[in-house]
Design a protein around this motif. Structure first.
Motif, PDB file in Angstrom:
ATOM      1  N   ASN A   1      -7.101   8.743   4.567  1.00 60.36           N
ATOM      2  CA  ASN A   1      -7.913   7.644   5.109  1.00 60.36           C
ATOM      3  C   ASN A   1      -9.067   7.275   4.190  1.00 60.36           C
ATOM      4  O   ASN A   1     -10.087   6.778   4.636  1.00 60.36           O
TER       5      ASN A   1
ATOM      6  N   ARG B   1      -0.030   1.715   3.337  1.00 59.63           N
ATOM      7  CA  ARG B   1      -0.030   2.679   2.227  1.00 59.63           C
ATOM      8  C   ARG B   1       0.945   3.820   2.487  1.00 59.63           C
ATOM      9  O   ARG B   1       1.667   4.238   1.581  1.00 59.63           O
ATOM     10  N   ILE B   2       0.964   4.326   3.711  1.00 63.53           N
ATOM     11  CA  ILE B   2       1.869   5.429   4.037  1.00 63.53           C
ATOM     12  C   ILE B   2       3.323   4.968   3.925  1.00 63.53           C
ATOM     13  O   ILE B   2       4.164   5.657   3.343  1.00 63.53           O
TER      14      ILE B   2
ATOM     15  N   GLY C   1      -3.471   7.162   1.966  1.00 64.05           N
ATOM     16  CA  GLY C   1      -3.256   6.750   3.346  1.00 64.05           C
ATOM     17  C   GLY C   1      -3.433   7.902   4.325  1.00 64.05           C
ATOM     18  O   GLY C   1      -4.026   7.749   5.387  1.00 64.05           O
TER      19      GLY C   1
ATOM     20  N   CYS D   1      -9.905   5.805   0.028  1.00 63.30           N
ATOM     21  CA  CYS D   1      -9.439   5.336  -1.276  1.00 63.30           C
ATOM     22  C   CYS D   1     -10.601   5.415  -2.263  1.00 63.30           C
ATOM     23  O   CYS D   1     -11.637   4.774  -2.060  1.00 63.30           O
TER      24      CYS D   1
ATOM     25  N   ASP E   1      -4.240  -1.057   6.768  1.00 66.66           N
ATOM     26  CA  ASP E   1      -4.256  -0.598   5.378  1.00 66.66           C
ATOM     27  C   ASP E   1      -3.622   0.790   5.277  1.00 66.66           C
ATOM     28  O   ASP E   1      -2.791   1.052   4.417  1.00 66.66           O
ATOM     29  N   LYS E   2      -4.001   1.667   6.182  1.00 72.85           N
ATOM     30  CA  LYS E   2      -3.471   3.031   6.195  1.00 72.85           C
ATOM     31  C   LYS E   2      -1.956   3.031   6.415  1.00 72.85           C
ATOM     32  O   LYS E   2      -1.210   3.686   5.694  1.00 72.85           O
TER      33      LYS E   2
END
Length: 63
Positions: free
Chosen positions: A45, A13-14, A42, A47, A9-10
């Motif tokens: 870490n 997003r980045i 991201g 949201c 996920d991180k």
């Protein structure tokens, strides 16, 4: 802020945030500045929407 994002996920997003910001810098549209949001979440870490909804993509720690 508590961590609530896993590695995939991180990373996504980045990458998405950086790509959108790059597009904005290259002149593809001012709306692409929205890429700041996934980039920052991201990098941090965490949201805020995940926190409100009680979602976490972090791997669980085993005792």
């Amino acid at each position: 802020m508590t961590k609530n994002m896993g590695g995939l996920d991180k990373s996504l997003r980045i990458a998405l945030g950086a790509a959108l910001i790059l597009g904005a810098l290259l002149g593809y549209g001012t709306w692409m500045w929205i890429g700041i949001v996934p980039l920052v979440t991201g990098l941090l870490n965490s949201c805020p929407i995940y926190s409100v909804l009680g979602i976490s993509t972090c791997p669980t720690k085993k005792n």
